[in-house]
Write an enzyme that holds these catalytic residues in place. Sequence first.
Site, short mmCIF file in Angstrom:
data_model
loop_
_atom_site.label_atom_id
_atom_site.label_comp_id
_atom_site.label_asym_id
_atom_site.label_seq_id
_atom_site.Cartn_x
_atom_site.Cartn_y
_atom_site.Cartn_z
N ASP A 1 86.01 38.16 19.89
CA ASP A 1 85.79 39.06 21.02
C ASP A 1 84.37 38.94 21.55
O ASP A 1 83.48 38.40 20.90
CB ASP A 1 86.04 40.49 20.59
CG ASP A 1 87.52 40.82 20.40
OD1 ASP A 1 88.37 39.93 20.66
OD2 ASP A 1 87.83 41.95 19.99
N ASP A 2 84.16 39.49 22.74
CA ASP A 2 82.83 39.67 23.34
C ASP A 2 82.17 38.37 23.78
O ASP A 2 80.93 38.30 23.88
CB ASP A 2 81.90 40.43 22.39
CG ASP A 2 82.46 41.78 21.95
OD1 ASP A 2 83.30 42.32 22.68
OD2 ASP A 2 82.06 42.26 20.88
N HIS B 1 88.26 45.71 25.35
CA HIS B 1 87.00 45.96 24.67
C HIS B 1 87.04 47.36 24.08
O HIS B 1 87.34 48.33 24.76
CB HIS B 1 85.86 45.82 25.67
CG HIS B 1 84.49 45.94 25.08
ND1 HIS B 1 84.10 45.25 23.96
CD2 HIS B 1 83.40 46.67 25.48
CE1 HIS B 1 82.83 45.54 23.68
NE2 HIS B 1 82.38 46.39 24.59
#
EC number: 3.5.1.-
Length: 323
Positions: free
Chosen positions: A13-14, A134
């Site tokens: 992620d991110d 998110h």
Amino acid sequence: MARPRVLLVVTADDFGYCLRRDEGIVEAFLAGTVTSVSLLVNGTAAERAAELARKYSIPTGLHANLSEGRPVGPARHSASSLLNREGFFLGKMGFREAVAAGDVALSQVREELEAQLSRFQELLGRPPTHVDGHQHVHVLPGVCQVFAEALQAYRVRFTRLPLERGVGGCAWLEAPARAFACTVERDAQAAVGPFSRHGLRWTDVFVGLSTCGRHMSASRVLGSLARALEDIPAGHALTAELMAHPGYPSVPPTGGCGEGPDAFSCSWERLHELQVLTAPTLRARLAQNGVQLCAIDDLDSKRPADIVPCEATLESCLESSPS
């Protein structure tokens, strides 16, 4: 002993949060453990991340963001229920509180999601392989319905359902982390209906709430998979996703989504995940147990290979995982 056959997607992620984060994510991808990434299109390094995704042919999805930094859609030009007075999203818990209070206009959620989907298309030149949320905003009540409608309209089929079996009993998690994980699971369970009605798909098993940051280890990843497989018939093939957050620590003020990097991004915990993911131990133990790594967009075409019997099993890994 026959065991369930597993195709495992490891999603970082991110992506796009900062250059140092992205450096670590690419390193984990090239090491062969991370198989997909989720891009924050409002991240300060989003454009560079898109270049890296193209350069290394990294399967990339959208990490839909409604809680951190600045928006990319119309909300950034006017007052919005999604933003505080400074023009930033309301935060991980602030957004949840606003949704629960009925203070968030779902039409504005739809506008921002569509803007982020369009921005992804601009950056990558193609639709996302998947879309997740998110800080798991995509499974919140009401938001999940809008999310499902938007993905169906954009013909995105895969998402994430953050339901991790047994996470409430993970004694190594601090009480706030355990409580948050249980809340995410409750919301995810309620999101199954809207997601299903709009034709979305997700892996059979999800792991990552119990193995985030300092809590990640090869044994805990294998143990979480083992818990998820407890009721799966022998010889049955299934799919799984491991959510991960690897990377080199951010150095303020660089990074973030418009208001600087958060404490977790600046901590050693991202580096710890990177070290676990790039060390040969995890990959070796996954392979030993017949777990095949793949990207989420491979799930339609790949089939698990025949399992070769071996001494270790996912069940034994569960027994030996640290508490």
